[in-house]
Design an enzyme around this catalytic site. Structure first.
Site, PDB file in Angstrom:
ATOM      1  N   SER A   9       0.823  -1.201   0.000  1.00  0.00           N
ATOM      2  CA  SER A   9       0.000   0.000   0.000  1.00  0.00           C
ATOM      3  C   SER A   9       0.860   1.254   0.000  1.00  0.00           C
ATOM      4  O   SER A   9       1.955   1.286   0.565  1.00  0.00           O
ATOM      5  CB  SER A   9      -0.892   0.002   1.241  1.00  0.00           C
TER       6      SER A   9
ATOM      7  N   TYR B 117      -2.212  -0.249  10.110  1.00  0.00           N
ATOM      8  CA  TYR B 117      -2.391  -0.831   8.774  1.00  0.00           C
ATOM      9  C   TYR B 117      -1.129  -0.641   7.943  1.00  0.00           C
ATOM     10  O   TYR B 117      -0.628  -1.587   7.325  1.00  0.00           O
ATOM     11  CB  TYR B 117      -3.586  -0.186   8.081  1.00  0.00           C
TER      12      TYR B 117
END
Length: 337
Positions: free
Chosen positions: A125, A150
């Site tokens: 990501s 995350y």
């Protein structure tokens, strides 16, 4: 080709599986149908895939080591898309994110080793860059400043891949994805969230003053990038950005949605949230040089395709409220990332 795709019932995964099947591959999907959003959404994604005899769909959790061991067989490649998504939910439940995104990735790498997999493509990501001020963000920039659990789990996944590539010769390609959107987008993400609220006459809430920018990447372009990564036969370990290389301010995105939907949005502003970064922007020269990949879909074209899909979906599912449980939860506001 015999390819295993984790998270293959999800937004990006289902598009990827359809593409691989169209290219003649045999595909095994592992998905645990996590209740982060309604299972019915994933079942819609799988509707055409279930009709294809070259697809196998297995309800398996990547944390279940015993289940994974029972599935060991030769695979040419693994595309690992499964994981807990979202910056803000990871702040609320960091332990589960660690269990799924880090331990789960470790399990899949062990599975890949047991299955003699040659290529492992990992969905990382853009959030790993965090508050790095050096934009556009380049893979060669060592300033990685993740600011959410995350983001840290995605960076951990990249490091684990380096270990397995070094020790066991698995080609590991980490693709840092920049805000993917398009048909089947998760209902909690900003474009779908805003569009559904606008269509249903509800106001949308913007964190901060609306000046944050994101590099929005259309799902078909991301799928093409993953396929290019699967075909790559160069070095054993690479980290590659997949983005559109264009920053779109949030308020500009809302105006574009208004034009596409022919609706004027009612906007409310609320305080900025922890874990959100002010901007993302990808340097995609490495993807062009290494994978021969560049995005081809502009934000206006992507929103046109998305808007057409959303209107058709709403028209064909009158008994399902827009966004289902997500729409009714006041704590699930826009996730601009």
């Amino acid at each position: 080709m015999n390819i295993l795709v984790t998270g293959g019932a999800g937004f990006i995964g289902s598009h990827l599986v359809e593409s691989l099947l169209s290219q003649g591959a045999s595909v095994t999907i592992l998905d645990n149908f996590d209740d982060f959003y309604p299972r019915s959404f994933k079942e819609e994604n799988l509707a055409s895939i279930r009709q294809n005899s070259s697809a196998r769909i297995l309800d398996v959790d990547i944390r279940d080591v015993a289940a994974l061991r029972s599935l060991i067989q030769p695979y040419d490649s693994i595309v690992h898309l499964a994981g807990k998504g979202g910056v803000r939910p990871s702040i609320e439940d960091p332990v589960t994110y660690q269990e799924v995104n880090v331990a789960g990735t470790q399990n899949m790498l062990e599975f890949a080793r047991a299955c003699c997999v040659r290529c492992f493509v990992f969905a990382s990501s853009s959030s790993v860059y965090g508050v790095n001020p050096n934009v556009p963000w380049s893979e060669s920039d060592c300033v990685l400043s993740p600011i959410s659990p995350y983001a840290s789990t995605k960076l951990s996944g990249e490091f684990l891949g380096h270990v397995y590539s070094h020790l066991y010769g698995i080609r590991f390609i980490a693709l840092r994805l920049f805000t993917v959107y398009g048909p089947r987008q998760r209902p909690d993400l900003v474009i779908r969230k805003f569009a559904e609220r606008m269509i249903s006459g509800q106001s949308i809430q913007v964190y901060g003053n609306g000046s944050s920018t994101r590099d929005y990447t259309f799902v078909a372009d991301v799928v093409a990038g993953i396929c290019h990564a699967l075909a790559y036969t160069g070095s054993k370990y690479e980290v590659v950005n997949l983005g559109n290389s264009e920053g779109v301010p949030l308020l500009e995105l809302i105006r574009a949605l208004e034009r596409e939907l022919d609706i004027t949005a009612e906007i409310g502003f609320v305080a900025a949230q922890p874990g959100d970064v002010p901007r993302t922007l990808a340097d995609i020269e490495k993807a062009a040089r290494l994978l021969g990949w560049r995005p081809t879909t502009s934000i206006d074209e992507g929103l046109r395709i998305f808007g057409s899909w959303l209107r058709e979906r709403i028209g064909s599912t009158p008994t399902v409220s827009l966004g289902e449980t997500v729409m009714s939860d006041p704590n699930l506001l826009s996730r601009h990332g």
